[in-house]
Design a protein around this motif. Sequence first.
Motif, mmCIF file in Angstrom:
data_model
loop_
_atom_site.group_PDB
_atom_site.id
_atom_site.type_symbol
_atom_site.label_atom_id
_atom_site.label_comp_id
_atom_site.label_asym_id
_atom_site.label_seq_id
_atom_site.Cartn_x
_atom_site.Cartn_y
_atom_site.Cartn_z
ATOM 1 N N ALA A 16 0.818 -1.216 0.000
ATOM 2 C CA ALA A 16 0.000 0.000 0.000
ATOM 3 C C ALA A 16 0.850 1.263 0.000
ATOM 4 O O ALA A 16 0.412 2.311 -0.472
ATOM 5 C CB ALA A 16 -0.944 0.002 1.199
ATOM 6 N N GLY A 17 2.068 1.171 0.506
ATOM 7 C CA GLY A 17 2.927 2.348 0.572
ATOM 8 C C GLY A 17 3.805 2.557 -0.644
ATOM 9 O O GLY A 17 4.531 3.559 -0.709
ATOM 10 N N ASP A 18 3.749 1.646 -1.616
ATOM 11 C CA ASP A 18 4.560 1.826 -2.821
ATOM 12 C C ASP A 18 4.050 3.037 -3.600
ATOM 13 O O ASP A 18 2.848 3.205 -3.788
ATOM 14 C CB ASP A 18 4.482 0.561 -3.683
ATOM 15 N N ARG A 19 4.960 3.865 -4.078
ATOM 16 C CA ARG A 19 4.562 5.118 -4.733
ATOM 17 C C ARG A 19 3.755 4.887 -6.004
ATOM 18 O O ARG A 19 3.046 5.785 -6.470
ATOM 19 C CB ARG A 19 5.810 5.950 -5.068
ATOM 20 N N ARG A 20 3.855 3.702 -6.611
ATOM 21 C CA ARG A 20 3.116 3.425 -7.835
ATOM 22 C C ARG A 20 1.673 3.004 -7.571
ATOM 23 O O ARG A 20 0.848 3.006 -8.480
ATOM 24 C CB ARG A 20 3.815 2.321 -8.633
ATOM 25 N N VAL A 21 1.371 2.619 -6.352
ATOM 26 C CA VAL A 21 0.055 2.068 -6.016
ATOM 27 C C VAL A 21 -0.913 3.206 -5.698
ATOM 28 O O VAL A 21 -0.680 4.004 -4.780
ATOM 29 C CB VAL A 21 0.158 1.097 -4.829
ATOM 30 N N SER A 22 -1.998 3.279 -6.445
ATOM 31 C CA SER A 22 -2.995 4.341 -6.250
ATOM 32 C C SER A 22 -4.145 3.908 -5.361
ATOM 33 O O SER A 22 -4.906 4.751 -4.876
ATOM 34 C CB SER A 22 -3.557 4.774 -7.608
ATOM 35 N N GLY A 23 -4.297 2.610 -5.157
ATOM 36 C CA GLY A 23 -5.391 2.121 -4.336
ATOM 37 C C GLY A 23 -5.397 0.612 -4.271
ATOM 38 O O GLY A 23 -4.653 -0.067 -5.002
ATOM 39 N N LEU A 24 -6.233 0.079 -3.374
ATOM 40 C CA LEU A 24 -6.370 -1.368 -3.191
ATOM 41 C C LEU A 24 -7.834 -1.754 -3.287
ATOM 42 O O LEU A 24 -8.707 -1.048 -2.783
ATOM 43 C CB LEU A 24 -5.850 -1.809 -1.820
ATOM 44 N N VAL A 25 -8.090 -2.887 -3.936
ATOM 45 C CA VAL A 25 -9.393 -3.536 -3.880
ATOM 46 C C VAL A 25 -9.161 -4.921 -3.294
ATOM 47 O O VAL A 25 -8.391 -5.713 -3.845
ATOM 48 C CB VAL A 25 -10.062 -3.632 -5.264
ATOM 49 N N LEU A 26 -9.797 -5.204 -2.184
ATOM 50 C CA LEU A 26 -9.606 -6.467 -1.469
ATOM 51 C C LEU A 26 -10.895 -7.277 -1.553
ATOM 52 O O LEU A 26 -11.903 -6.934 -0.929
ATOM 53 C CB LEU A 26 -9.237 -6.198 -0.008
ATOM 54 N N LEU A 27 -10.861 -8.346 -2.346
ATOM 55 C CA LEU A 27 -12.030 -9.186 -2.562
ATOM 56 C C LEU A 27 -12.021 -10.340 -1.559
ATOM 57 O O LEU A 27 -11.187 -11.245 -1.638
ATOM 58 C CB LEU A 27 -12.026 -9.747 -3.993
ATOM 59 N N GLY A 28 -12.926 -10.306 -0.616
ATOM 60 C CA GLY A 28 -13.025 -11.387 0.363
ATOM 61 C C GLY A 28 -11.769 -11.619 1.163
ATOM 62 O O GLY A 28 -11.286 -12.755 1.230
#
Length: 219
Positions: free
Chosen positions: A79-91
Amino acid sequence: MPKLASRPVLVPGLGLDERSSARLRELLPADVVLLPGMGLSGPVPSLEELAALLRDRLGGGPVLLVGHSQSCQVVAALAGDRRVSGLVLLGPTTDPRLRSVGGLVRRWVATALGERWPHALLALPQWLCTGPRAMRQLWAVASPDRIDVRLRTAGVPVTVVRGTRDRLCAHDWAATVAAAAPRGRLLELPGAAHLSPMTHPEEVAGLVREAAAERRPGA
């Protein structure tokens, strides 16, 4: 249809591979990254090493990371990587109540009874390809991880998604995970169980597209 501001990158769940998102990717352009225990049969390293393997495969950003089941712990670690804009966590799993064998078996059976067949049957050949050894190793590595604690420092939007018939990711656990993230939210898919990418690809594609269309501040 909104233009995607981020490139979705999907990581399959426990024992699953790229086939688990085949119908989803017909509706939404996305990359798939396979990892040990998640489509690859090799020895499963530590959670931190799995996250490093995923980090090396991300390419350029911005990227929306989409995890399913036990891969949610791996994507949350980035989550802290500069390239990551967001997370979707399915189940997301690792509910502490699943750590006992009895609790896990009872909830797995209840969830299996709620799946949409025959689409869920597509998981069986994937589990056989990944193999029970790698799946056991991944469970041992991922199940102790407190994803709710990890997400407390997530600076990106986090969307937690669960099916209303999913007993492996119960409502109270999904709500806890979503509430842990400063920018977290919970969405529920009516009638879905745990294998939502395979059984409800239209609904999952829609919510992933929505998350991928969101632009980061200043972008």
